[in-house]
Design a protein around this motif. Structure first.
Motif: not given
Length: 199
Positions: A37-49, A141-148
């Motif tokens: 279970c993960c936070n969602h900040i970008s369309n890139l989240d699924p391939p990243l995870l 799970a946590a994705i720490v961005g932003p994607y830059r």
């Protein structure tokens, strides 16, 4: 085979363009059914995870994406299956439960949509229901961005949650909300942990 190729490609992609860092992989169970279970900040989240993990991950993805010919082919090969947003999609739930029963990994974004601010949004209880019904371990799970470009993106996996008190009982909307709040609280703790680190 294609999944392995896609995963290798994205690992290279995130290494080169986002200097990615992966933490807590050792916390993910090796064999049994797992719900990430993960936070969602970008369309890139699924391939990243998906590319961060050694085990293949299956994702729920909004059905609109499966109407785009080339994209539909790619995301299916990367383990995604369609879900109708805004409704109790019984077919998608059945598919998710089947994945867990087979001892596979299911990737879910409980918020259901991307956060435009980067902050956690309101979560749906669907992930909690699927995890309890499918008897899967829940790993926040946590994705720490932003994607830059050329700035670091980090993904942190937490410890599996102990939900034993909720198993083997009839779940109510209240109990599912309690489980959902626990999951989101753990994700928020992972995000907060990263915020306290020196930049």
């Amino acid at each position: 085979m294609l999944y392995t190729i896609f995963r290798a490609f994205f690992r290279l992609f995130f290494t080169v363009f986002y200097r990615w860092e992966v933490r807590g992989l050792e916390r993910i169970p090796d064999r049994e059914g797992v719900v990430i279970c993960c936070n969602h900040i970008s369309n890139l989240d699924p391939p990243l995870l998906g590319s961060a993990m050694h085990r293949p991950v299956r994702f729920m993805a909004k059905e609109e994406l499966f109407r785009i010919p080339v994209l539909s082919f790619l995301i299916r090969k990367f383990g995604a299956f369609p879900v109708q947003r805004g409704s109790a999609d019984k077919r998608a739930i059945k598919k998710a439960l089947s994945i867990l029963k087979q001892g596979e990994v299911l990737g879910v974004f409980p918020e259901g949509t991307r956060s435009k601010t980067g902050k956690l949004g309101e979560a749906h209880t669907g992930a909690s229901f699927i995890a309890l019904k499918g008897e899967g371990q829940v790993v926040p799970a946590a994705i720490v961005g932003p994607y830059r470009l050329f700035r670091k993106v980090t993904i942190i996996f937490g410890h599996p949650l102990d939900l034993s008190e909720y198993r083997g009982q009839k779940w109510t909307s209240q109990s599912l909300k309690e489980v959902t709040d626990r999951i989101m609280g753990e994700i928020d703790s992972l995000l907060e942990e990263s915020r306290r680190e020196p930049s």
